[in-house]
Design an enzyme around this catalytic site. Structure first.
Site, PDB file in Angstrom:
ATOM      1  N   ARG A  58      10.284 -19.937   9.208  1.00 19.21           N
ATOM      2  CA  ARG A  58      10.345 -18.487   8.941  1.00 19.21           C
ATOM      3  C   ARG A  58      11.515 -18.207   7.998  1.00 19.21           C
ATOM      4  O   ARG A  58      11.406 -17.411   7.076  1.00 19.21           O
ATOM      5  CB  ARG A  58      10.500 -17.680  10.245  1.00 19.21           C
ATOM      6  CG  ARG A  58      10.816 -16.213   9.984  1.00 19.21           C
ATOM      7  CD  ARG A  58      10.618 -15.269  11.161  1.00 19.21           C
ATOM      8  NE  ARG A  58      10.939 -15.827  12.438  1.00 19.21           N
ATOM      9  CZ  ARG A  58      12.183 -16.040  12.910  1.00 19.21           C
ATOM     10  NH1 ARG A  58      13.236 -15.724  12.173  1.00 19.21           N
ATOM     11  NH2 ARG A  58      12.377 -16.576  14.100  1.00 19.21           N
ATOM     12  N   TYR A 111      -1.460   2.882  -5.202  1.00 23.53           N
ATOM     13  CA  TYR A 111      -2.352   2.224  -4.249  1.00 23.53           C
ATOM     14  C   TYR A 111      -2.334   3.012  -2.927  1.00 23.53           C
ATOM     15  O   TYR A 111      -1.249   3.364  -2.430  1.00 23.53           O
ATOM     16  CB  TYR A 111      -1.898   0.771  -4.047  1.00 23.53           C
ATOM     17  CG  TYR A 111      -2.613   0.108  -2.908  1.00 23.53           C
ATOM     18  CD1 TYR A 111      -4.003   0.039  -2.894  1.00 23.53           C
ATOM     19  CD2 TYR A 111      -1.927  -0.413  -1.836  1.00 23.53           C
ATOM     20  CE1 TYR A 111      -4.681  -0.548  -1.833  1.00 23.53           C
ATOM     21  CE2 TYR A 111      -2.592  -1.013  -0.772  1.00 23.53           C
ATOM     22  CZ  TYR A 111      -3.967  -1.068  -0.784  1.00 23.53           C
ATOM     23  OH  TYR A 111      -4.627  -1.631   0.267  1.00 23.53           O
ATOM     24  N   ASP A 183       6.094  -1.355  -8.938  1.00 24.80           N
ATOM     25  CA  ASP A 183       4.975  -2.192  -8.496  1.00 24.80           C
ATOM     26  C   ASP A 183       4.287  -2.715  -9.759  1.00 24.80           C
ATOM     27  O   ASP A 183       3.654  -1.965 -10.503  1.00 24.80           O
ATOM     28  CB  ASP A 183       4.014  -1.354  -7.638  1.00 24.80           C
ATOM     29  CG  ASP A 183       2.878  -2.194  -7.058  1.00 24.80           C
ATOM     30  OD1 ASP A 183       2.503  -3.202  -7.688  1.00 24.80           O
ATOM     31  OD2 ASP A 183       2.349  -1.820  -5.990  1.00 24.80           O
ATOM     32  N   LYS A 208      -3.567 -10.307  -6.071  1.00 23.47           N
ATOM     33  CA  LYS A 208      -4.305  -9.895  -7.274  1.00 23.47           C
ATOM     34  C   LYS A 208      -4.152 -10.941  -8.385  1.00 23.47           C
ATOM     35  O   LYS A 208      -4.552 -12.073  -8.215  1.00 23.47           O
ATOM     36  CB  LYS A 208      -3.855  -8.504  -7.704  1.00 23.47           C
ATOM     37  CG  LYS A 208      -3.636  -7.524  -6.558  1.00 23.47           C
ATOM     38  CD  LYS A 208      -4.884  -7.265  -5.731  1.00 23.47           C
ATOM     39  CE  LYS A 208      -4.624  -6.161  -4.731  1.00 23.47           C
ATOM     40  NZ  LYS A 208      -5.348  -6.262  -3.499  1.00 23.47           N
TER      41      LYS A 208
END
Ligand code: PLP
Length: 390
Positions: A58, A111, A183, A208
């Site tokens: 992690r 978005y 973004d 994407k």
């Protein structure tokens, strides 16, 4: 020195960086791509004696580190961080930067999931937000308050393909003591590098264009400031929504072809946009590559090409738009974007259903395309039959 992105002759080209940054040959076997270190923990030589700097996946994992180094290099930043999804990256960023009482400026086109995060999650901790048309610097300036800590921009935006002048908004945010977050999902670092234009943080849905093959969900943050990078890394570990080793490996592989894919996405989208502007059933085409697009000049200044995303409005309203989506064959009806295969969707009922009734509501007759890298003639033929119903 192994074959990394470091060069004795100065900075390398983007294509070289995409392929080599972070991709050091495996020290044990010489494998030329980083292995998938599918491992949770690492043997210590005596308590606290870490062999390779890793203790628990992690906190850090070698495959994820390779991707994070690559991301930082591609965006021209100091630190990259990889997450389980774009929204996980955004969540980590907001919880790092914001406290109760702070204020954020968010765009009027973004978005839907980003809007939902602000409106339904972050607002519950006492963070206030205002909506601005970020393509208009005065609108951003008017939305600022003495408590504004973050200005959030998406350019090109999802789904209306609006363009924000990153350098101009960066200056306004800086003067107000706020951080500018961009973004960069629609453009990718190949087409646009917000940090060089003055942004403080770059956000990606790696699902994407970075991944590029519709086979992985992931997110990223890249920053140019070491202290902020350390703070984000602390929160990434404290909150734990990290990218797994296999997902990191898939994105690293996708990034190697990012430049050639983005060139072809942009070429195909230019042809599709051109056809749509001349089609009698299309009332409006939203593509920053078109000279009549209101953000065309700024896009031409801050982007290398105009990308693969197009939205358009059709004659006949919502039902007609839905019919076009349903009739498409080569364009697959589906959410998401940025893969090699072309996708079509109806934002109002699909990706942006969560913004219905808000300042971010999208037109009902809007269709969004993610133009893939298939043969352009086939894409044009499919859209024509979908529009004409023959
Ligand atoms: N930002 C943009 C522009 C997006 O299009 C998306 C997803 O569609 C996200 C962020 C969220 O990313 P993810 O779906 O990987 O959580």
């Amino acid at each position: 020195m192994s074959d990394t992105h470091h060069s004795q002759s100065g900075p390398r080209g983007f294509e070289t960086t995409a392929i080599h940054a972070g991709n050091t040959a495996d020290p044990v076997t010489g494998a030329v791509v980083p292995p998938i270190y599918q491992v949770s923990t690492y043997k210590q030589d005596g308590v606290g004696g870490l062999r390779g700097g890793y203790e628990y996946s992690r906190s850090a994992n070698p495959t994820r580190t390779a991707l994070e180094e690559n991301l930082a290099a591609l965006e021209g930043g100091r630190r990259g961080l990889a997450f389980a999804s774009g929204l996980a990256a955004e969540d980590c960023l907001l919880r790092t930067l914001l406290s109760p009482g702070d204020h954020v400026v968010i765009p009027n086109d973004a978005y839907g999931g980003t809007f939902r995060l602000f409106a339904k999650v972050v607002s519950r901790w006492g963070v206030e937000w205002s909506v601005a048309d970020t393509s208009d610097v005065d609108s951003v300036r008017a939305a600022l308050t003495p408590k504004t800590k973050v200005v959030w921009v998406e350019t090109p935006s999802n789904p209306l393909l609006g363009i924000t002048d990153i350098a101009a908004v960066a200056q306004v945010a800086r003067e107000a003591g706020a951080r500018l977050v961009v973004d960069n999902t629609f453009a990718s670092p190949y087409l646009q590098q917000p940090l060089a234009l003055g942004a403080d943080v770059v956000v990606h849905s790696m699902t994407k264009y970075m991944g590029g093959h519709s086979d992985v969900v992931g997110g990223a943050l890249v920053v140019g400031d070491d202290a902020l990078g350390d703070d984000l890394a602390f929160h990434q570990n404290a909150m734990g929504a990290v990218a797994g080793p296999f997902d990191s490996w898939l994105v690293l592989r996708g990034i190697k072809t990012l430049p050639v894919r983005m060139d072809r996405h942009s070429e195909n989208a230019t042809r599709v946009a051109d056809m749509l502007t001349r089609h009698p059933r299309v009332t409006k085409v939203l593509y920053p590559g078109l000279p009549e697009h209101p953000g065309h000049e700024i896009a031409a200044k801050q982007m290398k090409a105009f990308g693969g995303m197009i939205s358009f409005q059709v004659e006949g309203g919502e039902e007609a738009a839905v019919e076009v989506c349903n009739r498409a064959q080569l364009f697959t009806l589906g959410e998401s974007l940025g893969g090699v295969e072309s996708l079509i969707e109806h934002p109002g009922r699909m990706t942006h259903a969560s913004v219905a009734g808000s300042a971010l509501e999208v037109p009902a007759d809007l269709v969004r395309l993610s133009v893939g890298i298939e043969s352009a003639d086939d894409l044009l033929a499919d859209l024509k039959q979908a529009l004409e119903g023959k």
